[in-house]
Write a protein that holds these residues in place. Structure first.
Motif, PDB file in Angstrom:
ATOM      1  N   ARG A 153       0.828  -1.209   0.000  1.00 34.85           N
ATOM      2  CA  ARG A 153       0.000   0.000   0.000  1.00 34.85           C
ATOM      3  C   ARG A 153       0.862   1.258   0.000  1.00 34.85           C
ATOM      4  N   ASP A 154       1.952   1.226   0.772  1.00 28.71           N
ATOM      5  CA  ASP A 154       2.863   2.368   0.791  1.00 28.71           C
ATOM      6  C   ASP A 154       3.470   2.601  -0.587  1.00 28.71           C
ATOM      7  N   GLN A 155       3.843   1.527  -1.261  1.00 27.59           N
ATOM      8  CA  GLN A 155       4.410   1.644  -2.607  1.00 27.59           C
ATOM      9  C   GLN A 155       3.375   2.191  -3.590  1.00 27.59           C
ATOM     10  N   GLN A 156       2.135   1.731  -3.470  1.00 28.46           N
ATOM     11  CA  GLN A 156       1.069   2.240  -4.339  1.00 28.46           C
ATOM     12  C   GLN A 156       0.826   3.723  -4.075  1.00 28.46           C
ATOM     13  N   ARG A 157       0.829   4.105  -2.800  1.00 24.74           N
ATOM     14  CA  ARG A 157       0.623   5.508  -2.433  1.00 24.74           C
ATOM     15  C   ARG A 157       1.737   6.376  -3.005  1.00 24.74           C
ATOM     16  N   LEU A 158       2.980   5.905  -2.890  1.00 27.85           N
ATOM     17  CA  LEU A 158       4.103   6.664  -3.437  1.00 27.85           C
ATOM     18  C   LEU A 158       4.029   6.746  -4.960  1.00 27.85           C
ATOM     19  N   ALA A 159       3.607   5.680  -5.606  1.00 26.10           N
ATOM     20  CA  ALA A 159       3.472   5.699  -7.069  1.00 26.10           C
ATOM     21  C   ALA A 159       2.407   6.710  -7.492  1.00 26.10           C
ATOM     22  N   GLN A 160       1.293   6.742  -6.770  1.00 25.21           N
ATOM     23  CA  GLN A 160       0.243   7.722  -7.077  1.00 25.21           C
ATOM     24  C   GLN A 160       0.734   9.136  -6.822  1.00 25.21           C
ATOM     25  N   LEU A 161       1.453   9.322  -5.721  1.00 21.89           N
ATOM     26  CA  LEU A 161       1.990  10.644  -5.404  1.00 21.89           C
ATOM     27  C   LEU A 161       2.994  11.084  -6.459  1.00 21.89           C
ATOM     28  N   ARG A 162       3.871  10.164  -6.869  1.00 24.47           N
ATOM     29  CA  ARG A 162       4.865  10.475  -7.901  1.00 24.47           C
ATOM     30  C   ARG A 162       4.170  10.908  -9.194  1.00 24.47           C
ATOM     31  N   ALA A 163       3.115  10.199  -9.565  1.00 22.49           N
ATOM     32  CA  ALA A 163       2.365  10.549 -10.779  1.00 22.49           C
ATOM     33  C   ALA A 163       1.714  11.919 -10.634  1.00 22.49           C
ATOM     34  N   SER A 164       1.130  12.173  -9.477  1.00 21.11           N
ATOM     35  CA  SER A 164       0.477  13.467  -9.229  1.00 21.11           C
ATOM     36  C   SER A 164       1.488  14.608  -9.248  1.00 21.11           C
ATOM     37  N   LEU A 165       2.618  14.426  -8.577  1.00 21.52           N
ATOM     38  CA  LEU A 165       3.656  15.465  -8.559  1.00 21.52           C
ATOM     39  C   LEU A 165       4.246  15.673  -9.954  1.00 21.52           C
ATOM     40  N   SER A 166       4.411  14.598 -10.703  1.00 19.22           N
ATOM     41  CA  SER A 166       4.939  14.713 -12.069  1.00 19.22           C
ATOM     42  C   SER A 166       3.978  15.492 -12.956  1.00 19.22           C
ATOM     43  N   THR A 167       2.690  15.221 -12.814  1.00 21.65           N
ATOM     44  CA  THR A 167       1.679  15.951 -13.588  1.00 21.65           C
ATOM     45  C   THR A 167       1.704  17.426 -13.233  1.00 21.65           C
ATOM     46  N   GLU A 168       1.788  17.718 -11.947  1.00 22.10           N
ATOM     47  CA  GLU A 168       1.850  19.118 -11.496  1.00 22.10           C
ATOM     48  C   GLU A 168       3.131  19.785 -11.987  1.00 22.10           C
ATOM     49  N   PHE A 169       4.241  19.050 -11.975  1.00 24.17           N
ATOM     50  CA  PHE A 169       5.515  19.590 -12.467  1.00 24.17           C
ATOM     51  C   PHE A 169       5.384  19.971 -13.939  1.00 24.17           C
ATOM     52  N   GLU A 170       4.774  19.093 -14.727  1.00 23.87           N
ATOM     53  CA  GLU A 170       4.573  19.380 -16.152  1.00 23.87           C
ATOM     54  C   GLU A 170       3.678  20.598 -16.352  1.00 23.87           C
ATOM     55  N   ALA A 171       2.615  20.705 -15.547  1.00 23.10           N
ATOM     56  CA  ALA A 171       1.709  21.858 -15.661  1.00 23.10           C
ATOM     57  C   ALA A 171       2.429  23.150 -15.298  1.00 23.10           C
ATOM     58  N   GLN A 172       3.235  23.113 -14.244  1.00 20.61           N
ATOM     59  CA  GLN A 172       3.967  24.309 -13.834  1.00 20.61           C
ATOM     60  C   GLN A 172       5.041  24.676 -14.867  1.00 20.61           C
ATOM     61  N   SER A 173       5.641  23.676 -15.477  1.00 18.09           N
ATOM     62  CA  SER A 173       6.635  23.934 -16.533  1.00 18.09           C
ATOM     63  C   SER A 173       5.975  24.630 -17.717  1.00 18.09           C
ATOM     64  N   ALA A 174       4.799  24.154 -18.107  1.00 22.93           N
ATOM     65  CA  ALA A 174       4.058  24.788 -19.209  1.00 22.93           C
ATOM     66  C   ALA A 174       3.676  26.213 -18.839  1.00 22.93           C
ATOM     67  N   ARG A 175       3.262  26.404 -17.588  1.00 23.32           N
ATOM     68  CA  ARG A 175       2.901  27.750 -17.125  1.00 23.32           C
ATOM     69  C   ARG A 175       4.108  28.676 -17.193  1.00 23.32           C
ATOM     70  N   LEU A 176       5.269  28.188 -16.772  1.00 26.64           N
ATOM     71  CA  LEU A 176       6.476  29.000 -16.812  1.00 26.64           C
ATOM     72  C   LEU A 176       6.819  29.390 -18.243  1.00 26.64           C
ATOM     73  N   THR A 177       6.656  28.455 -19.166  1.00 22.90           N
ATOM     74  CA  THR A 177       6.908  28.751 -20.583  1.00 22.90           C
ATOM     75  C   THR A 177       5.995  29.864 -21.073  1.00 22.90           C
ATOM     76  N   GLU A 178       4.723  29.786 -20.701  1.00 21.96           N
ATOM     77  CA  GLU A 178       3.775  30.833 -21.087  1.00 21.96           C
ATOM     78  C   GLU A 178       4.136  32.177 -20.464  1.00 21.96           C
ATOM     79  N   LEU A 179       4.515  32.150 -19.196  1.00 20.01           N
ATOM     80  CA  LEU A 179       4.824  33.393 -18.485  1.00 20.01           C
ATOM     81  C   LEU A 179       6.080  34.076 -19.028  1.00 20.01           C
ATOM     82  N   THR A 180       7.021  33.281 -19.486  1.00 22.35           N
ATOM     83  CA  THR A 180       8.274  33.873 -19.956  1.00 22.35           C
ATOM     84  C   THR A 180       8.192  34.349 -21.400  1.00 22.35           C
ATOM     85  N   ALA A 181       7.088  34.054 -22.070  1.00 19.71           N
ATOM     86  CA  ALA A 181       6.890  34.572 -23.430  1.00 19.71           C
ATOM     87  C   ALA A 181       6.645  36.083 -23.322  1.00 19.71           C
ATOM     88  N   ASP A 182       7.382  36.855 -24.048  1.00 18.28           N
ATOM     89  CA  ASP A 182       7.279  38.312 -23.981  1.00 18.28           C
ATOM     90  C   ASP A 182       6.020  38.782 -24.698  1.00 18.28           C
TER      91      ASP A 182
END
Length: 106
Positions: A9-38
């Motif tokens: 269960r701990d491994q499953q929880r960490l896998a879900q958390l890793r997926a969630s954090l990775s998705t958020e990381f990708e969203a924030q990366s896209a946001r940063l790209t948009e924000l840095t566009a002049d």
């Protein structure tokens, strides 16, 4: 047997958390790209700079949490090495310190 189920269960929880954090990381990366566009609008420069700084901070926190998961250190306080309560991690998944150490870190 109970330990095996708990570990799974701990491994499953960490896998879900890793997926969630990775998705958020990708969203924030896209946001940063948009924000840095002049956009050429000098009136937005101050607001844009603040948003860029906040997004970079968020990316750093997410990246650090993902690294701690990969290294097997996620959920342990970086100062005293005690387990960070699951309730704290649920609210603040990138938490690096337990509450007492965070207060001292200040």
């Amino acid at each position: 047997m109970g330990t095996d189920i708990r570990a799974e269960r701990d491994q499953q929880r960490l896998a879900q958390l890793r997926a969630s954090l990775s998705t958020e990381f990708e969203a924030q990366s896209a946001r940063l790209t948009e924000l840095t566009a002049d956009t050429g609008d000098p009136g937005e420069a101050h607001t844009r700079a603040a948003l860029i700084a906040a997004t970079r901070q968020s990316l750093g926190q997410l990246g650090d949490a993902l690294r701690r998961i990969a290294e097997g250190r996620y959920g342990s306080c970086e100062r005293c090495a005690t387990a960070i309560p699951p309730e704290r991690l649920a609210v603040l998944p990138h938490a690096r310190f337990c509450v007492p150490c965070q207060r001292r870190q200040g």
